[in-house]
Design an enzyme around this catalytic site. Structure first.
Site, short mmCIF file in Angstrom:
data_model
loop_
_atom_site.label_atom_id
_atom_site.label_comp_id
_atom_site.label_asym_id
_atom_site.label_seq_id
_atom_site.Cartn_x
_atom_site.Cartn_y
_atom_site.Cartn_z
N LYS A 47 0.84 -1.19 0.00
CA LYS A 47 0.00 0.00 0.00
C LYS A 47 0.87 1.25 0.00
O LYS A 47 1.64 1.48 0.94
CB LYS A 47 -0.89 0.05 1.24
CG LYS A 47 -1.83 1.26 1.20
CD LYS A 47 -2.51 1.50 2.52
CE LYS A 47 -1.87 2.58 3.35
NZ LYS A 47 -1.91 3.92 2.77
N THR B 134 6.41 6.78 14.14
CA THR B 134 6.63 5.92 15.32
C THR B 134 5.29 5.55 15.94
O THR B 134 5.09 4.41 16.38
CB THR B 134 7.54 6.66 16.32
OG1 THR B 134 8.81 6.86 15.68
CG2 THR B 134 7.75 5.87 17.60
N GLU B 135 4.36 6.50 15.94
CA GLU B 135 3.05 6.26 16.55
C GLU B 135 2.33 5.07 15.88
O GLU B 135 1.88 4.14 16.54
CB GLU B 135 2.23 7.54 16.39
CG GLU B 135 0.94 7.56 17.12
CD GLU B 135 0.09 8.74 16.66
OE1 GLU B 135 0.60 9.61 15.93
OE2 GLU B 135 -1.10 8.75 17.01
N GLU C 39 10.52 0.71 10.20
CA GLU C 39 11.48 1.80 9.98
C GLU C 39 10.72 3.08 10.27
O GLU C 39 9.84 3.47 9.52
CB GLU C 39 12.00 1.74 8.53
CG GLU C 39 13.31 2.46 8.37
CD GLU C 39 13.10 3.86 7.86
OE1 GLU C 39 13.05 4.78 8.72
OE2 GLU C 39 12.99 4.05 6.65
N CYS D 188 13.31 10.65 7.14
CA CYS D 188 13.36 10.10 8.49
C CYS D 188 14.75 10.24 9.10
O CYS D 188 14.89 10.40 10.30
CB CYS D 188 12.91 8.65 8.48
SG CYS D 188 13.66 7.71 7.16
N GLU E 209 10.19 14.93 16.04
CA GLU E 209 10.45 14.90 14.60
C GLU E 209 9.53 15.92 13.92
O GLU E 209 8.31 15.81 14.00
CB GLU E 209 10.16 13.50 14.06
CG GLU E 209 10.50 13.35 12.58
CD GLU E 209 10.30 11.93 12.07
OE1 GLU E 209 9.25 11.33 12.35
OE2 GLU E 209 11.20 11.43 11.38
P1 NDP Z 1 1.93 7.42 8.94
O1 NDP Z 1 2.77 6.60 9.84
O2 NDP Z 1 0.49 7.61 9.29
O3 NDP Z 1 1.96 6.84 7.45
C1 NDP Z 1 2.80 5.82 6.97
C2 NDP Z 1 2.00 4.77 6.21
O4 NDP Z 1 1.18 4.03 7.12
C3 NDP Z 1 1.03 5.35 5.20
O5 NDP Z 1 0.91 4.49 4.10
C4 NDP Z 1 -0.24 5.40 6.00
O6 NDP Z 1 -1.39 5.50 5.23
C5 NDP Z 1 -0.18 4.09 6.74
N1 NDP Z 1 -1.02 4.02 7.94
C6 NDP Z 1 -1.61 5.01 8.63
N2 NDP Z 1 -2.30 4.52 9.69
C7 NDP Z 1 -2.13 3.18 9.67
C8 NDP Z 1 -2.58 2.10 10.51
N3 NDP Z 1 -3.31 2.32 11.59
N4 NDP Z 1 -2.20 0.85 10.19
C9 NDP Z 1 -1.42 0.60 9.12
N5 NDP Z 1 -0.97 1.58 8.28
C10 NDP Z 1 -1.31 2.85 8.56
O7 NDP Z 1 2.61 8.81 8.75
P2 NDP Z 1 1.90 10.17 8.31
O8 NDP Z 1 1.81 10.18 6.85
O9 NDP Z 1 0.60 10.37 9.06
O10 NDP Z 1 2.93 11.24 8.82
C11 NDP Z 1 2.89 11.63 10.20
C12 NDP Z 1 4.28 11.84 10.72
O11 NDP Z 1 5.00 10.63 10.66
C13 NDP Z 1 5.13 12.79 9.89
O12 NDP Z 1 4.89 14.10 10.26
C14 NDP Z 1 6.50 12.34 10.21
O13 NDP Z 1 6.94 12.93 11.41
C15 NDP Z 1 6.35 10.86 10.41
N6 NDP Z 1 6.74 10.08 9.21
C16 NDP Z 1 7.90 9.40 9.23
C17 NDP Z 1 8.30 8.70 8.12
C18 NDP Z 1 9.57 7.96 8.12
O14 NDP Z 1 10.07 7.61 7.05
N7 NDP Z 1 10.13 7.65 9.25
C19 NDP Z 1 7.53 8.68 6.90
C20 NDP Z 1 6.27 9.36 6.99
C21 NDP Z 1 5.93 10.04 8.11
P3 NDP Z 1 -1.89 6.98 4.83
O15 NDP Z 1 -0.87 7.57 3.99
O16 NDP Z 1 -3.09 6.73 4.11
O17 NDP Z 1 -2.11 7.70 6.13
#
Ligand code: NDP
Length: 491
Positions: free
Chosen positions: A195, A249-250, A269, A303, A400
């Site tokens: 996804k 991380t959440e 990651e 990240c 972050e």
């Molecule tokens: P998310 O962790 O929500 O998104 C990462 C992926 O997980 C997306 O494909 C997302 O879908 C999907 N996802 C969201 N909720 C769930 C769930 N409950 N179960 C399984 N998959 C899920 O990051 P965000 O895009 O909301 O970004 C928020 C913050 O996270 C950023 O501000 C940044 O600080 C951090 N981040 C860190 C990254 C890294 O590489 N370490 C990458 C991205 C974000 P969808 O896109 O539809 O929400």
């Protein structure tokens, strides 16, 4: 001399050096009005859709399917069938041929992918063209090389594929993260349900056309789109053997809670708050370039971004002066302009998060510097920002931000630098700038970070493992280490 004088003609020297943009044409990209899911080698019609936009001007680009748990279920069935029907038993040398083909097609279509990546994600075209797409192709080349050598990578351990991998990727490096996930999984004989992030699905959907061109057997790779609910449906599906997640991380913690006790494999990651540490013997001009690359590359949506700069006290003033001067030369604007250094923020939600954290920095007492900058009227933008006078307890030094925002702190001794750098819940990456090799090694041994760059930053190579400690997650991607999460061993 007299001869020369005679032949000299008047040349008009322009008095006005007004900037002229160099836009990349988007004609090479064809975007459909709507997209379904790529399952079992076919396109499934979605019942519900949402709109994906271009963050540079909020232009609607296409309607994207919001996959339900049933849609995810169909994708898992297709992946399971493809696994059992032959992909897992195919000789490694045959699997390698498909991976090589995919890599070659990505290279051939690199301009198309680069334009689409910048349009949908907001990153500067020079980054998608020179970093994202070449590295994505390099990953497929690299893991193609491993596909028939697994027995040599893990001697006497009888490596076997795990099964169906559920892979969830973020929006900051859409195609590159897809490559990081799919290439090792396929090399090891697994099949995949992936996804892409809600805001950046288009290059993953174009990648389905690459799979068709490469004649990859149906069901080996399945792509479902949608928001977090689709991600959750992948995590919760009972017939998935391994989850690979990159994101916050959440959400990573929530996934770990869910997967606990199910027997599913998991790699995470997650976020980072990397320290970029500059000693007083470092080459300052090079360090400034490394600092800029460390935090303003991809708008800081990285990240492993070097978001905390630690400067040795004796060089604090000259370094900050050089850095602020360099910031005035960064060009913020249209991601499709080949001159752009800092593109658009990926989404309205991310922009809001950056604004909120920057406001907290000002409120807590840090000093803010932003170069003069004219931002486009439409779209999502944030001026490259430097905070000085930052205390370690401030939110901008702890959390972050995932945006073009740097927090500068100081240190006196190497011990103090290590202690401050490690004072974070994260542990993904770090950078050290010094001319002394012994000091680099001394620091690298003590920094709790998965990657430590020396006199450089944000360099990636498919042969080099990447991953974190602590709240930055676990498991490694890239290199020989990146094969291990996709293999089981009959020992
Ligand atoms: P998310 O962790 O929500 O998104 C990462 C992926 O997980 C997306 O494909 C997302 O879908 C999907 N996802 C969201 N909720 C769930 C769930 N409950 N179960 C399984 N998959 C899920 O990051 P965000 O895009 O909301 O970004 C928020 C913050 O996270 C950023 O501000 C940044 O600080 C951090 N981040 C860190 C990254 C890294 O590489 N370490 C990458 C991205 C974000 P969808 O896109 O539809 O929400």
């Amino acid at each position: 001399m007299a001869e020369l004088d005679k032949t000299r003609t008047e040349v008009d020297v322009p008095g006005d050096w007004t900037y002229a943009s160099a836009p990349e044409s988007r004609d090479i990209v064809r975007i459909a009005d709507s997209y379904g899911y790529y399952v079992g080698g076919e396109w499934l019609e979605p019942a519900e859709t949402y709109e994906t936009i271009a963050p540079r001007d909020e232009e609607p680009l296409a309607a994207i399917g919001q996959a339900t748990a049933e849609d995810v279920g169909r994708a898992v069935v297709a992946a399971r069938e493809a696994f059992a029907d032959g992909w897992s038993a195919l000789p490694g040398s045959e699997r390698a041929k498909y991976l090589f083909r995919i890599a070659r097609i990505l290279q051939e279509r690199s301009r198309e992918f680069a334009v689409l990546e910048s349009l949908n994600g907001g990153k500067p075209i020079k980054e998608s063209r020179d970093v994202d797409i070449p590295l994505a192709a390099a990953h497929f080349f690299y893991y193609a090389g491993w596909a028939d050598k697994l027995e040599y990578a893990f001697p006497n351990r009888r490596p076997r594929p795990v099964g169906v991998a559920g892979q969830i990727i973020p929006w900051n490096f859409p195609l590159l993260m897809l490559a990081w996930k799919i290439a090792p999984a396929l090399a090891c004989g697994n099949t995949v349900v992936l996804k892409p992030a809600e805001t950046t699905p288009l290059t993953a959907l174009l990648f389905c056309d690459v799979l068709r061109q490469a004649e990859l057997p149906a069901g080996v790779v399945n792509i479902v789109t949608g928001d977090g609910r689709t991600g959750a449906a992948i995590v919760e599906h009972e017939d998935i053997d391994k989850i690979a997640f990159t994101g916050s991380t959440e959400v990573g913690k929530a996934i770990q809670r869910h997967v606990a006790g199910t027997g599913k494999r998991l790699t995470l990651e997650l976020g980072g708050k990397a320290a970029n540490i500059v000693f007083d013997d470092a080459a300052l001009d090079q360090a400034v370039e490394g600092i800029v690359n460390g935090i303003y590359f991809n708008q800081g949506h990285v990240c492993c971004a070097g978001s905390r700069l630690f400067v040795q006290e004796s060089i604090y003033e000259p370094l900050v002066a050089k850095l602020e001067r360099r910031l005035t030369t960064l060009r913020v604007g249209d991601p499709l302009d080949k001159n752009t250094d800092v593109g658009a923020i990926n989404s309205a939600a991310q922009l809001e998060k950056i604004q909120e954290l920057v406001a907290s920095g000002v409120e807590e007492g840090a000093e803010i510097y932003q170069p003069p900058c004219v931002l486009p009227e439409k779209g999502y933008w944030f001026v490259p920002t430097v905070f000085t006078n930052v205390a370690q307890s401030y939110r901008i030094a702890q959390e972050e931000i995932f945006g073009p925002v740097l927090s500068v702190l100081t240190f006196r001794t190497p011990e103090e630098a290590v202690e401050k750098a490690n004072n974070t819940p994260y542990g993904l990456s770090a950078g050290v700038w010094t001319e002394k090799g012994s000091r680099i090694l001394w620091m690298a041994q003590r920094l709790r970070a998965g990657v430590v760059w020396a006199n450089t930053f944000n360099r990636f190579d498919p042969g080099s493992p990447f991953g974190g400690y602590k709240e930055s997650g676990f498991g490694r991607e890239g290199g020989r280490h990146g094969l291990e999460p996709y293999l089981r061993f009959d020992e």
